[in-house]
Design a protein around this motif. Structure first.
Motif, PDB file in Angstrom:
ATOM      1  N   VAL A  80       0.848  -1.185   0.000  1.00  0.00           N
ATOM      2  CA  VAL A  80       0.000   0.000   0.000  1.00  0.00           C
ATOM      3  C   VAL A  80       0.885   1.237   0.000  1.00  0.00           C
ATOM      4  CG1 VAL A  80      -1.963  -1.079   1.154  1.00  0.00           C
ATOM      5  CG2 VAL A  80      -0.153  -0.018   2.512  1.00  0.00           C
ATOM      6  N   GLU A  81       0.321   2.360  -0.386  1.00  0.00           N
ATOM      7  CA  GLU A  81       1.052   3.630  -0.396  1.00  0.00           C
ATOM      8  C   GLU A  81       0.698   4.429   0.848  1.00  0.00           C
ATOM      9  OE1 GLU A  81       1.800   6.825  -3.833  1.00  0.00           O
ATOM     10  OE2 GLU A  81      -0.152   7.099  -2.867  1.00  0.00           O
ATOM     11  N   ILE A  82       1.703   4.949   1.515  1.00  0.00           N
ATOM     12  CA  ILE A  82       1.453   5.831   2.656  1.00  0.00           C
ATOM     13  C   ILE A  82       2.050   7.197   2.347  1.00  0.00           C
ATOM     14  CG2 ILE A  82       1.357   3.984   4.361  1.00  0.00           C
ATOM     15  CD1 ILE A  82       4.198   4.691   5.192  1.00  0.00           C
ATOM     16  N   ARG A  83       1.366   8.247   2.837  1.00  0.00           N
ATOM     17  CA  ARG A  83       1.816   9.624   2.639  1.00  0.00           C
ATOM     18  C   ARG A  83       1.885  10.328   3.986  1.00  0.00           C
ATOM     19  NH1 ARG A  83      -2.010  12.709  -0.918  1.00  0.00           N
ATOM     20  NH2 ARG A  83      -3.596  11.341  -0.019  1.00  0.00           N
ATOM     21  N   GLY A  84       2.955  11.050   4.193  1.00  0.00           N
ATOM     22  CA  GLY A  84       3.157  11.774   5.445  1.00  0.00           C
ATOM     23  C   GLY A  84       4.477  12.502   5.415  1.00  0.00           C
ATOM     24  N   THR A  85       4.898  13.031   6.558  1.00  0.00           N
ATOM     25  CA  THR A  85       6.169  13.737   6.617  1.00  0.00           C
ATOM     26  C   THR A  85       7.327  12.745   6.496  1.00  0.00           C
ATOM     27  OG1 THR A  85       6.253  13.584   9.018  1.00  0.00           O
ATOM     28  CG2 THR A  85       5.194  15.524   8.085  1.00  0.00           C
ATOM     29  N   LYS A  86       8.488  13.264   6.112  1.00  0.00           N
ATOM     30  CA  LYS A  86       9.649  12.407   5.892  1.00  0.00           C
ATOM     31  C   LYS A  86      10.014  11.636   7.149  1.00  0.00           C
ATOM     32  CE  LYS A  86      14.449  12.633   4.269  1.00  0.00           C
ATOM     33  NZ  LYS A  86      15.002  11.938   5.444  1.00  0.00           N
ATOM     34  N   SER A  87       9.971  12.284   8.294  1.00  0.00           N
ATOM     35  CA  SER A  87      10.346  11.612   9.538  1.00  0.00           C
ATOM     36  C   SER A  87       9.396  10.470   9.860  1.00  0.00           C
ATOM     37  CB  SER A  87      10.371  12.622  10.697  1.00  0.00           C
ATOM     38  OG  SER A  87       9.115  13.249  10.844  1.00  0.00           O
ATOM     39  N   VAL A  88       8.112  10.642   9.536  1.00  0.00           N
ATOM     40  CA  VAL A  88       7.135   9.569   9.780  1.00  0.00           C
ATOM     41  C   VAL A  88       7.356   8.425   8.816  1.00  0.00           C
ATOM     42  CG1 VAL A  88       4.681   8.966   9.674  1.00  0.00           C
ATOM     43  CG2 VAL A  88       5.392  11.077  10.792  1.00  0.00           C
ATOM     44  N   LEU A  89       7.552   8.716   7.532  1.00  0.00           N
ATOM     45  CA  LEU A  89       7.749   7.665   6.533  1.00  0.00           C
ATOM     46  C   LEU A  89       9.008   6.848   6.817  1.00  0.00           C
ATOM     47  CD1 LEU A  89       6.762   9.401   3.160  1.00  0.00           C
ATOM     48  CD2 LEU A  89       5.321   8.199   4.805  1.00  0.00           C
ATOM     49  N   ASP A  90      10.053   7.519   7.277  1.00  0.00           N
ATOM     50  CA  ASP A  90      11.308   6.806   7.550  1.00  0.00           C
ATOM     51  C   ASP A  90      11.138   5.765   8.648  1.00  0.00           C
ATOM     52  OD1 ASP A  90      12.569   8.278   5.615  1.00  0.00           O
ATOM     53  OD2 ASP A  90      13.503   9.702   7.007  1.00  0.00           O
ATOM     54  N   ALA A  91      10.150   5.970   9.518  1.00  0.00           N
ATOM     55  CA  ALA A  91       9.962   5.060  10.658  1.00  0.00           C
ATOM     56  C   ALA A  91       9.042   3.884  10.331  1.00  0.00           C
ATOM     57  CB  ALA A  91       9.404   5.839  11.854  1.00  0.00           C
ATOM     58  N   ILE A  92       8.440   3.859   9.136  1.00  0.00           N
ATOM     59  CA  ILE A  92       7.477   2.805   8.790  1.00  0.00           C
ATOM     60  C   ILE A  92       7.987   2.011   7.591  1.00  0.00           C
ATOM     61  CG2 ILE A  92       5.102   2.300   8.092  1.00  0.00           C
ATOM     62  CD1 ILE A  92       4.277   4.951   9.342  1.00  0.00           C
ATOM     63  N   ASN A  93       8.114   0.691   7.766  1.00  0.00           N
ATOM     64  CA  ASN A  93       8.493  -0.198   6.670  1.00  0.00           C
ATOM     65  C   ASN A  93       7.377  -1.185   6.320  1.00  0.00           C
ATOM     66  OD1 ASN A  93      11.164   0.826   6.258  1.00  0.00           O
ATOM     67  ND2 ASN A  93      11.790  -0.215   8.144  1.00  0.00           N
ATOM     68  N   THR A  94       6.603  -1.586   7.297  1.00  0.00           N
ATOM     69  CA  THR A  94       5.460  -2.476   7.077  1.00  0.00           C
ATOM     70  C   THR A  94       4.307  -2.032   7.968  1.00  0.00           C
ATOM     71  OG1 THR A  94       6.216  -4.026   8.784  1.00  0.00           O
ATOM     72  CG2 THR A  94       6.892  -4.492   6.502  1.00  0.00           C
ATOM     73  N   ILE A  95       3.110  -2.422   7.576  1.00  0.00           N
ATOM     74  CA  ILE A  95       1.919  -2.163   8.383  1.00  0.00           C
ATOM     75  C   ILE A  95       1.307  -3.501   8.761  1.00  0.00           C
ATOM     76  CG2 ILE A  95      -0.391  -1.150   8.438  1.00  0.00           C
ATOM     77  CD1 ILE A  95       0.554   0.977   6.532  1.00  0.00           C
ATOM     78  N   GLU A  96       1.075  -3.682  10.043  1.00  0.00           N
ATOM     79  CA  GLU A  96       0.481  -4.925  10.537  1.00  0.00           C
ATOM     80  C   GLU A  96      -1.032  -4.879  10.406  1.00  0.00           C
ATOM     81  OE1 GLU A  96       0.438  -6.311  14.867  1.00  0.00           O
ATOM     82  OE2 GLU A  96       2.210  -7.322  14.055  1.00  0.00           O
ATOM     83  N   LEU A  97      -1.598  -5.929   9.794  1.00  0.00           N
ATOM     84  CA  LEU A  97      -3.030  -5.981   9.517  1.00  0.00           C
ATOM     85  C   LEU A  97      -3.676  -7.013  10.433  1.00  0.00           C
ATOM     86  CD1 LEU A  97      -4.912  -4.611   7.403  1.00  0.00           C
ATOM     87  CD2 LEU A  97      -4.695  -6.691   6.044  1.00  0.00           C
ATOM     88  N   PRO A  98      -4.443  -6.609  11.447  1.00  0.00           N
ATOM     89  CA  PRO A  98      -5.070  -7.579  12.348  1.00  0.00           C
ATOM     90  C   PRO A  98      -6.272  -8.262  11.677  1.00  0.00           C
ATOM     91  CG  PRO A  98      -5.693  -5.357  12.973  1.00  0.00           C
ATOM     92  CD  PRO A  98      -4.712  -5.214  11.852  1.00  0.00           C
ATOM     93  N   VAL A  99      -6.308  -9.594  11.733  1.00  0.00           N
ATOM     94  CA  VAL A  99      -7.404 -10.358  11.141  1.00  0.00           C
ATOM     95  C   VAL A  99      -7.971 -11.289  12.207  1.00  0.00           C
ATOM     96  CG1 VAL A  99      -8.072 -12.032   9.373  1.00  0.00           C
ATOM     97  CG2 VAL A  99      -6.349 -10.275   8.867  1.00  0.00           C
ATOM     98  N   ASP A 100      -9.244 -11.134  12.519  1.00  0.00           N
ATOM     99  CA  ASP A 100      -9.910 -11.961  13.522  1.00  0.00           C
ATOM    100  C   ASP A 100     -10.297 -13.307  12.901  1.00  0.00           C
ATOM    101  OD1 ASP A 100     -11.263 -13.003  15.643  1.00  0.00           O
ATOM    102  OD2 ASP A 100     -12.818 -11.467  15.724  1.00  0.00           O
ATOM    103  N   VAL A 101      -9.773 -14.408  13.464  1.00  0.00           N
ATOM    104  CA  VAL A 101     -10.042 -15.743  12.917  1.00  0.00           C
ATOM    105  C   VAL A 101     -10.940 -16.563  13.837  1.00  0.00           C
ATOM    106  CG1 VAL A 101      -7.888 -15.772  11.610  1.00  0.00           C
ATOM    107  CG2 VAL A 101      -7.905 -16.623  13.965  1.00  0.00           C
ATOM    108  N   SER A 102     -11.601 -15.919  14.763  1.00  0.00           N
ATOM    109  CA  SER A 102     -12.471 -16.644  15.703  1.00  0.00           C
ATOM    110  C   SER A 102     -13.555 -17.409  14.951  1.00  0.00           C
ATOM    111  CB  SER A 102     -13.111 -15.664  16.690  1.00  0.00           C
ATOM    112  OG  SER A 102     -12.133 -15.001  17.446  1.00  0.00           O
ATOM    113  N   ASN A 103     -13.659 -18.731  15.258  1.00  0.00           N
ATOM    114  CA  ASN A 103     -14.727 -19.607  14.741  1.00  0.00           C
ATOM    115  C   ASN A 103     -14.716 -19.760  13.220  1.00  0.00           C
ATOM    116  OD1 ASN A 103     -15.759 -19.987  17.376  1.00  0.00           O
ATOM    117  ND2 ASN A 103     -16.832 -18.014  17.228  1.00  0.00           N
ATOM    118  N   ILE A 104     -13.607 -19.490  12.564  1.00  0.00           N
ATOM    119  CA  ILE A 104     -13.536 -19.698  11.111  1.00  0.00           C
ATOM    120  C   ILE A 104     -13.105 -21.141  10.845  1.00  0.00           C
ATOM    121  CG2 ILE A 104     -12.351 -19.040   8.985  1.00  0.00           C
ATOM    122  CD1 ILE A 104     -12.181 -16.217  10.018  1.00  0.00           C
TER     123      ILE A 104
END
Length: 383
Positions: free
Chosen positions: A260-284
């Protein structure tokens, strides 16, 4: 032997002397008390008292002076002192009389006006330095002054709109000659914004960038600045949450978007390499799809805002999972209509088929891993 009349006369005289002594002693004590009471002096220190400058405001412009001073009040009358100390009941003013001051810079003596005669005042400082000029009004164009932090954080400045584009500045005649430009200084903005909208007071600057004195309040302008935020692509990782059924060993996941594309200040972007996506698997217990909103905060903007996740359960004792084809991306498919039963215990399995089963299981496992890699799916064990 003394006569009774003489004894009574002597006693009366003695009593009179004692009475006079007591009377004068009591009066003397009262007088001392009164003197002591009148000598009690109370005082108060008042801070940031405004200086009232008296001059012809239609003809002259005054600048360069300290606008407030401190005043020390003292009085034997506590009530009167309290009245003058309280801003709401105060009668006095600190005044600088410039009605006879020539053009240029002068030192002016301050005085207190309207103070009760029961209260004394000392001004600190006692004088101020002022500059008196002839008053003029001129028109100037206004330019937006972008904070240095905007470019430092990687923003690209686009269209800048200032309204009105010109303003009238009232100041001193000599000060007006020194005006090099008039700016609308913008304050720092919150992270992740793509437009600045501010209403600000203009400032007059000389050739060295120093702020010059102009009439207060200064003219206001509205400024709108379009910004292009720095951006970069980051990957998504799955974080399984919830309680899976006991028959499920773990899950495999297929994402409709791997990055995905993220937009923000340079200092914020430098601190982010991946985004964790929570997925609820209850009763699946079977393959299913979920639309998950990508986590974000006020520091950055993410695009797209949500992705589709295909969840495939892998059952205990088998490498087989339920899966479906989604958005042109396929994943390992064993069955989509029923739950895979647990395999029989090894004691009940025919001995002659053990070698074949082992080979088949190994081949199936390698095939599943190969398909997962090819289709970009990830496997996330769930305990």
């Amino acid at each position: 032997m003394k006569k009774p009349s003489q004894s009574n006369w002597f006693s009366s005289l003695l009593a009179l002397l004692f009475a006079l002594l007591l009377f004068f002693n009591a009066n003397a004590s009262g007088s001392m008390s009164n003197v002591s009471g009148t000598n009690q002096i109370y005082d108060e220190m008042l801070y940031n008292i405004p200086v009232q400058v008296e001059y012809d405001q239609d003809k002259y412009f005054v600048s360069g002076y300290e606008e407030t001073v401190n005043v020390h009040l003292s009085s034997a009358n506590r009530i009167q002192l309290n009245l003058e100390s309280n801003e709401d009941t105060r009668n006095f003013q600190v005044v600088a009389d410039l009605t006879k001051t020539p053009l240029g810079t002068s030192e002016i003596q301050l005085r207190v006006k309207g103070l009760s005669t029961a209260v004394k005042a000392e001004i600190e400082p006692k004088t101020i330095t002022v500059t008196v000029e002839k008053k003029v009004t001129k028109s100037f164009s206004v330019e937006a002054q972008i904070p240095e932090t905007i470019e430092a954080e990687g923003y690209k400045v686009g269209k800048v709109a200032v309204s009105p584009k010109t303003v009238e500045i009232t100041t001193g005649e000599e000060t007006a000659k020194a005006i090099n430009r008039v700016v609308a200084p913008l304050s720092n903005v919150k992270q992740s914004v793509d437009t600045i909208k501010q209403t600000v007071n203009v400032q007059a600057l000389d050739s060295k960038g120093q702020v010059l004195s102009i009439e207060n309040p200064a003219p206001q302008v509205k400024v709108v600045v379009d910004l292009s935020l720095p951006s970069k692509e980051v990957g998504l990782t799955i974080s399984a949450t919830g309680s899976p059924p006991s028959s499920v060993e773990h899950y495999t996941f297929t994402l409709s978007e791997q990055k995905v594309e993220i937009r923000g200040t340079k200092s914020v972007l430098d601190a982010i390499n991946t985004i964790e996506l929570p997925v609820d698997v209850s009763n699946i217990k079977s393959s299913m799809k979920k639309t998950i909103k990508i986590p974000t905060n006020a520091d950055y903007i993410v695009s797209p805002e949500e992705v589709e996740v295909t969840i495939n359960p892998v059952f205990v004792g088998t490498n087989t999972s339920f899966s479906e084809t989604s958005g042109g991306q396929s994943s390992t498919t064993a069955s989509s209509s029923q739950m895979i039963p647990n395999p029989l215990p090894s004691s009940e399995s025919p001995a002659s088929s053990s070698s074949t089963s082992s080979t088949s299981s190994s081949t199936s496992s390698e095939s599943t891993v190969a398909n997962d890699i090819e289709n970009g799916s990830s496997s996330e064990p769930v305990n």
